[in-house]
Design an enzyme around this catalytic site. Structure first.
Site, short mmCIF file in Angstrom:
data_model
loop_
_atom_site.label_atom_id
_atom_site.label_comp_id
_atom_site.label_asym_id
_atom_site.label_seq_id
_atom_site.Cartn_x
_atom_site.Cartn_y
_atom_site.Cartn_z
N ASN A 1 0.69 2.03 8.10
CA ASN A 1 2.03 1.50 8.38
C ASN A 1 2.71 2.21 9.54
O ASN A 1 3.67 1.68 10.11
CB ASN A 1 2.91 1.56 7.13
CG ASN A 1 2.63 0.40 6.19
OD1 ASN A 1 2.39 -0.71 6.62
ND2 ASN A 1 2.65 0.67 4.89
N GLU B 1 -5.31 5.10 1.03
CA GLU B 1 -4.79 6.29 1.70
C GLU B 1 -4.49 7.34 0.64
O GLU B 1 -3.69 7.10 -0.27
CB GLU B 1 -3.53 5.95 2.49
CG GLU B 1 -3.79 5.07 3.70
CD GLU B 1 -2.52 4.70 4.45
OE1 GLU B 1 -2.56 4.66 5.68
OE2 GLU B 1 -1.49 4.42 3.78
#
Length: 434
Positions: free
Chosen positions: A240, A202
């Site tokens: 997440n 990411e």
């Protein structure tokens, strides 16, 4: 802070390191890897893995840790891993030797002692004050062109770079910890564990991150064999943030007595998920998973969508942290095999496709789709990057937008409204984009 105890040895056979370029003219992260030094701060599992990836890509790598011997042990571990891979024919002996030769170590708690680098990646404990100190020390002595990256999994890039009036770091500065002078050079590079095997990274932008730095960081990750996805510094980033319902729905259903954890795991595996939510959190560590959930919850203003469950908090309070303690949701033998995870196959079959409130698959998919849609609706990532991140970062069989296309927006919205009526409070509120 202690001063450095061991400095990396010079290697006259290597080209002198170059640095990331200015934000006006782009960066030199994409130059000859042998000329772009990478410093990795933290020699734990993540730092060690990132250092291996960078060294295998041909970069001189300085692995830094504050604990005496930690960086050297990490280098030895990398060498042992590569020797095993060479013995299995997955890399050549020459490649293994070359990778290890690219690695040097430094023991210091003072980041001002880190030698000049083109890219510095911080991979230490998930504590904001610790990261703020590291980045301010790095900024003092690294060239102004150096790109500074954090491997944080959930902390805000802007909280790392900006001014702070609370916390230990602020107290050390008389009540106000200063903002960084060059926030345009700072971004997130969130690798997934283990970094040498996991393809996803990411690439996280702060409010001030220079677009040229982002572009070159993404290109560099591709050169390292990774698949970069972009997102803003939203709590939890993509993976997440979107994954929270996968754990939370199952925990709530178990707490209600709808089914036991092994049966709920089986139901989710039947939908194509590689691991059920209970076996997965036992593998991750209940404490680790809860900490990420707590971080996302607090950063979103304690949004009920992300509220941690009493079920998981009770596990952590009891020290039942998963495989690493031999007991989490399930009990484990010495080989790490669960000894009491026996599902009720008939019940799992009846739940899937039954009433929504007792269908773990339908509930979970509706929530995953809602999270993905809302993330894109807020402008924090693209639909393509969300799907890519969830497939690669969590091994989901599909991404949220692929499920959305199959289920349909109207059906997902109707399911969420039904759940919201049964469980009022905001957890199941549909995204405005549905």
């Amino acid at each position: 802070m202690t001063q450095p105890q061991d400095a990396p040895s010079a290697d006259a056979s290597r080209p002198a390191p170059t640095h990331a370029g200015t934000t006006q003219a782009g960066t030199t992260l994409l130059g000859d890897p042998g000329g772009v030094t990478v410093a990795v701060i933290g020699a734990g599992a993540m730092g060690r893995g990132i250092a291996q990836v960078a060294a295998q890509a041909g970069h001189p790598v300085v692995l830094v840790d504050s604990q005496p011997g930690a960086a050297d042990r990490a280098r030895d571990d990398i060498a042992a891993t590569l020797a095993t891979l060479a013995a299995k024919g997955r890399v050549t002996a020459d490649e293994a030797e070359a990778t290890v030769s690219h690695l040097s170590t430094l023991t210091t708690a003072d980041m001002r002692a880190v030698p000049p680098a083109g890219l510095v990646i911080e991979a230490v404990v998930e504590h904001l004050d610790v990261k703020r100190v590291i980045f301010r020390q790095l900024e003092e002595t690294q060239p102004p062109t150096t790109v500074l990256a954090t491997n944080t999994s959930s902390l805000s890039i802007d909280a790392i770079t900006g001014e702070a009036t609370t916390g230990h770091d602020a107290a050390l500065h008389g009540g106000v910890s200063p903002a960084m002078a060059r926030p345009g050079q700072v971004l997130g590079l969130h690798f997934f564990n283990p970094p040498p095997l996991m393809r996803l990274v990411e690439v996280v932008t702060g409010l001030a991150t220079d677009p040229a730095v982002l572009d070159d960081a993404c290109a560099l990750m591709r050169r390292w064999g990774k698949t970069p996805v972009r997102c803003t510094s939203t709590p939890g980033f993509i993976v997440n943030r979107v994954a929270r319902p996968y754990y939370g729905e199952a925990q709530r259903m178990a707490a209600e007595g709808i089914a036991d954890p092994a049966t709920l795991d089986l139901a989710l595996r039947s939908a194509g998920f590689r691991m059920g939510p209970f076996e997965l959190t036992d593998l991750i560590g209940q404490d680790v998973n809860l900490a990420v959930g707590e971080s996302v919850w607090h950063q979103t203003g304690e949004d009920p969508r992300y509220a941690p469950t009493a079920y998981q908090r009770d596990l952590v309070r009891a020290g039942r942290l998963g495989r690493k303690t031999g007991h989490g949701v399930f009990r484990y033998d010495e080989s790490g095999t669960a000894v009491d995870a026996t599902p009720d196959q008939d019940l799992a079959g009846r739940l899937v496709g039954g009433p929504l409130v007792t269908d773990p698959v339908a509930r979970t998919l509706a929530m995953l789709v809602n999270e993905g849609v809302d993330l894109v609706h807020r402008g924090e990532a693209s639909a393509e990057d969300v799907d890519t991140a969830m497939r690669l970062g969590t091994n989901y069989p599909r991404g949220p937008f692929e499920w959305l296309e199959e289920i349909g927006a109207a059906e997902v919205r109707a399911q969420l409204l039904e759940l919201d009526e049964i469980y009022p409070g905001g957890r199941y509120r549909p995204s405005e984009a549905l």
